[in-house]
Design an enzyme around this catalytic site. Structure first.
Site, PDB file in Angstrom:
ATOM      1  N   GLU A 272       6.442  14.331 -11.111  1.00 55.72           N
ATOM      2  CA  GLU A 272       5.550  13.228 -11.472  1.00 55.72           C
ATOM      3  C   GLU A 272       5.239  13.191 -12.967  1.00 55.72           C
ATOM      4  O   GLU A 272       4.787  12.165 -13.486  1.00 55.72           O
ATOM      5  CB  GLU A 272       4.248  13.301 -10.680  1.00 55.72           C
ATOM      6  CG  GLU A 272       3.325  14.430 -11.076  1.00 55.72           C
ATOM      7  CD  GLU A 272       1.985  14.333 -10.350  1.00 55.72           C
ATOM      8  OE1 GLU A 272       0.951  14.376 -11.038  1.00 55.72           O
ATOM      9  OE2 GLU A 272       1.974  14.211  -9.112  1.00 55.72           O
TER      10      GLU A 272
ATOM     11  N   GLU B  39      10.392  -0.055   6.572  1.00 60.21           N
ATOM     12  CA  GLU B  39       9.980  -0.803   7.759  1.00 60.21           C
ATOM     13  C   GLU B  39      10.309  -2.289   7.668  1.00 60.21           C
ATOM     14  O   GLU B  39      10.271  -2.999   8.677  1.00 60.21           O
ATOM     15  CB  GLU B  39       8.468  -0.636   7.981  1.00 60.21           C
ATOM     16  CG  GLU B  39       8.028   0.766   8.363  1.00 60.21           C
ATOM     17  CD  GLU B  39       8.486   1.166   9.754  1.00 60.21           C
ATOM     18  OE1 GLU B  39       8.906   0.288  10.525  1.00 60.21           O
ATOM     19  OE2 GLU B  39       8.434   2.360  10.071  1.00 60.21           O
TER      20      GLU B  39
END
Length: 316
Positions: free
Chosen positions: A122, A91
């Site tokens: 992970e 963004e």
């Protein structure tokens, strides 16, 4: 005690894993009551961020100091925290007119993990370290490792390697006394759990982490001169909505008419910052560009310089 039993015992001490008895009847409530309960509990995310204010401010200052010398902000995480980092990074260019490489989002498992779980990603500390090396991370960069538990191996591997390479290492965890805080130069611990649905850290923990990421990127851009007052003067006008917003920003910043804003934006080749400078100072586009360049893009500083120059030489 088995490894799995040890892990279970450890996790039970984390707020993000705790079962809160206040919500034990959640599934028996009517919809209105469920909504009210979630809304009330959601305030904890805001409170948790407020409690971490000092660490967040230190992180912003460190990021900005390095960005001014050409550094980047790199977010790295796994699962939901990783997705939040990628979202925030994506963004920044349209909102602030920043180079796409200025804020980078990395998620364990790559782009596939944005939509689907990548099993075991992970838990791979070496992969986190390799991602930092692949980005050629160095002393001018700031690396923010994001983890709800604060013990994600992928993120810890990334932070450790970032520090080894001289980067500013910042940890963002959803638990206090998080394991990865020890691997960071600045530790942000925003503990918003226990969650209303036990262990679902996309809820309050995720909200708190998104709020922190908003602060890190937005305040960095503010301090780099990409905001004038509270107006996004470096916004890119890439569609009709944004072109209309650009015009409104010029009007709001200068008090000019819509026609004047349109003319200024045309003279500025669509640059909101330049258009505001033209209208506010009365100077020609070339003079405003020169002043902005001398002010490192800070419009307020450029306008002050133009006003000073005009006062010193009224003939201008």
């Amino acid at each position: 005690m088995t490894d799995r039993a040890e892990l279970r015992s450890t996790l039970e001490t984390f707020a993000t894993e705790r079962v809160d008895p206040r919500f034990a009847e959640l599934d028996t409530l009517d919809t209105r009551a469920q909504v009210r309960l979630m809304a009330e509990h959601g305030h904890r995310a805001v409170d948790a961020v407020a409690e971490a204010e000092k660490s967040i401010a230190r992180a912003v200052d460190g990021i900005v100091e390095r960005m001014r010398r050409g550094g980047r902000l790199i977010y790295i995480g796994a699962g939901s925290p990783g997705r939040l980092g990628v979202l925030d990074a994506s963004e920044v260019p349209p909102t602030f007119g920043a180079d796409p490489g200025l804020v980078v989002g990395v998620i364990a498992g790559g782009d596939t993990a944005l939509r689907s779980a990548v099993e075991g990603a992970e838990d791979d500390a070496a992969a986190g370290a390799a991602a930092i090396v692949e980005l050629e991370t160095g002393p001018l960069d700031s690396v923010v490792g994001i983890s709800a538990s604060g013990r994600t191996p992928y993120v810890i591997g990334a932070l450790q390697t970032a520090r080894e390479r001289g980067a500013l290492a910042i940890s963002l965890a959803g638990n206090r006394s998080a394991q990865m805080s020890a691997d960071a130069d600045i530790a942000i611990e925003a503990e918003a759990a226990p969650e209303i649905v036990a262990g679902s850290t996309r809820l309050n923990s995720g909200t708190a982490q998104k709020l922190v990421l908003n602060m890190l990127s937005t305040l960095a851009m503010v301090q780099l001169g990409k905001v004038y007052g509270n107006l996004m003067v470096d916004v890119r006008s890439t569609n009709e909505k944004l072109r209309a917003r650009a015009e409104r920003i010029v009007i709001s910043a200068t008090g000019c008419s819509p026609d004047e804003a349109t003319r200024a934006l045309a003279a500025a080749d669509g640059s909101v910052k330049l258009a505001v400078g033209i209208v506010s100072s009365g100077a020609d586009p070339a003079a405003v560009r020169e002043a902005l360049a001398a002010a490192d893009g800070h419009l307020r500083v450029a306008l002050a310089a133009l006003a000073s120059r005009s006062a010193a030489d009224p003939a201008d």
